[in-house]
Write a protein that holds these residues in place. Structure first.
Motif, short mmCIF file in Angstrom:
data_model
loop_
_atom_site.label_atom_id
_atom_site.label_comp_id
_atom_site.label_asym_id
_atom_site.label_seq_id
_atom_site.Cartn_x
_atom_site.Cartn_y
_atom_site.Cartn_z
N GLY A 22 0.79 -1.21 0.00
CA GLY A 22 0.00 0.00 0.00
C GLY A 22 0.83 1.27 0.00
N ALA A 23 2.10 1.17 -0.31
CA ALA A 23 2.96 2.36 -0.33
C ALA A 23 2.71 3.14 -1.62
CB ALA A 23 4.42 1.95 -0.24
N VAL A 32 11.46 4.39 1.93
CA VAL A 32 10.04 4.06 1.82
C VAL A 32 9.65 3.15 2.98
CG1 VAL A 32 8.25 3.01 0.39
CG2 VAL A 32 10.15 4.24 -0.69
N ARG A 33 8.62 3.56 3.70
CA ARG A 33 8.07 2.77 4.80
C ARG A 33 6.76 2.17 4.33
NH1 ARG A 33 10.94 4.85 9.49
NH2 ARG A 33 12.34 6.45 8.68
N HIS A 34 6.73 0.87 4.22
CA HIS A 34 5.56 0.15 3.71
C HIS A 34 4.60 -0.10 4.87
CE1 HIS A 34 7.85 -0.57 0.00
NE2 HIS A 34 8.88 -0.80 0.81
N LYS A 35 3.39 0.41 4.75
CA LYS A 35 2.38 0.25 5.79
C LYS A 35 1.86 -1.20 5.82
CE LYS A 35 -0.65 3.47 6.61
NZ LYS A 35 -0.38 3.80 7.96
N PRO A 50 17.30 3.22 0.24
CA PRO A 50 18.06 3.28 -1.00
C PRO A 50 19.57 3.33 -0.74
CG PRO A 50 17.22 5.44 -0.50
CD PRO A 50 16.65 4.50 0.54
N ALA A 51 20.33 3.00 -1.76
CA ALA A 51 21.79 3.01 -1.65
C ALA A 51 22.33 4.41 -1.37
CB ALA A 51 22.41 2.45 -2.94
N LYS A 142 6.72 8.17 10.66
CA LYS A 142 7.83 7.43 10.06
C LYS A 142 8.15 6.25 10.97
CE LYS A 142 9.78 11.21 7.45
NZ LYS A 142 10.99 12.03 7.22
N LEU A 143 7.45 5.17 10.74
CA LEU A 143 7.53 4.00 11.63
C LEU A 143 8.63 3.04 11.19
CD1 LEU A 143 3.71 3.37 11.89
CD2 LEU A 143 5.16 4.60 13.50
#
Length: 170
Positions: A22-23, A32-35, A50-51, A142-143
């Protein structure tokens, strides 16, 4: 040379993770924090770093003494799980601030809880969560990805909590 089915499917599955989680689509350089789908539980399903980000590994932190008059290896010296969790999270916040980071930069957390004798030897996850949600969830969106495990003991018999984190910042 034939490729195994796993070699073909794993990259495809990883490419779908943002859609499944759902990101919203993000630039490749963003963290990116995927819920967790359909959940408001204050942890991320996964975090993609990311790198281009700098990753910081913070060693396990343990509680500060809450009662200096108590024996230094006793639960009375450090308090219950909630008190210890608050102390440990405060120490982590201070370590991060010393590195010009904050709690919103935490992308992974591992929590070690010792069974509380007052709870029949079970980990006091409720007490931990009461302290945790003061820093994560609500206004702090930002979990981190997180694991909480119960361990037999930590190196000081008075410690019920140890937490290590990984932080990342672009």
């Amino acid at each position: 040379m034939k490729k195994s089915l796993a070699t073909l499917l794993i990259p495809a599955a990883l490419a779908l993770l943002p859609a499944v989680a759902g990101a919203a689509p993000k630039a490749a350089a963003d963290i990116v924090r995927h819920k967790i789908p359909g959940s408001d539980f204050p942890i991320a399903l996964a975090v993609t770093v990311p790198a281009t980000a700098t990753i910081h590994f913070v060693s396990g932190q343990v509680p500060a003494i809450a009662d200096a008059s108590a024996a230094p290896d006793s639960l009375a010296a450090f308090g219950d799980t909630r008190t210890q969790s608050e102390s440990v999270l405060k120490k982590i916040k201070e370590v991060l601030e010393g590195m010009k980071l904050d709690m919103s930069d935490v992308v992974k957390m591992t929590v070690y809880l010792v069974g509380d004798p007052a709870k029949g030897g079970k980990a006091d996850t409720k007490g931990f969560m009461e302290a945790y949600t003061q820093h994560f969830g609500g206004a702090q969106t930002k979990l981190p990805a997180r694991a909480v495990v119960q361990v037999a003991a930590l190196s000081n018999p008075g410690w019920l909590v140890e937490i290590e984190v990984v932080a990342a910042k672009k």
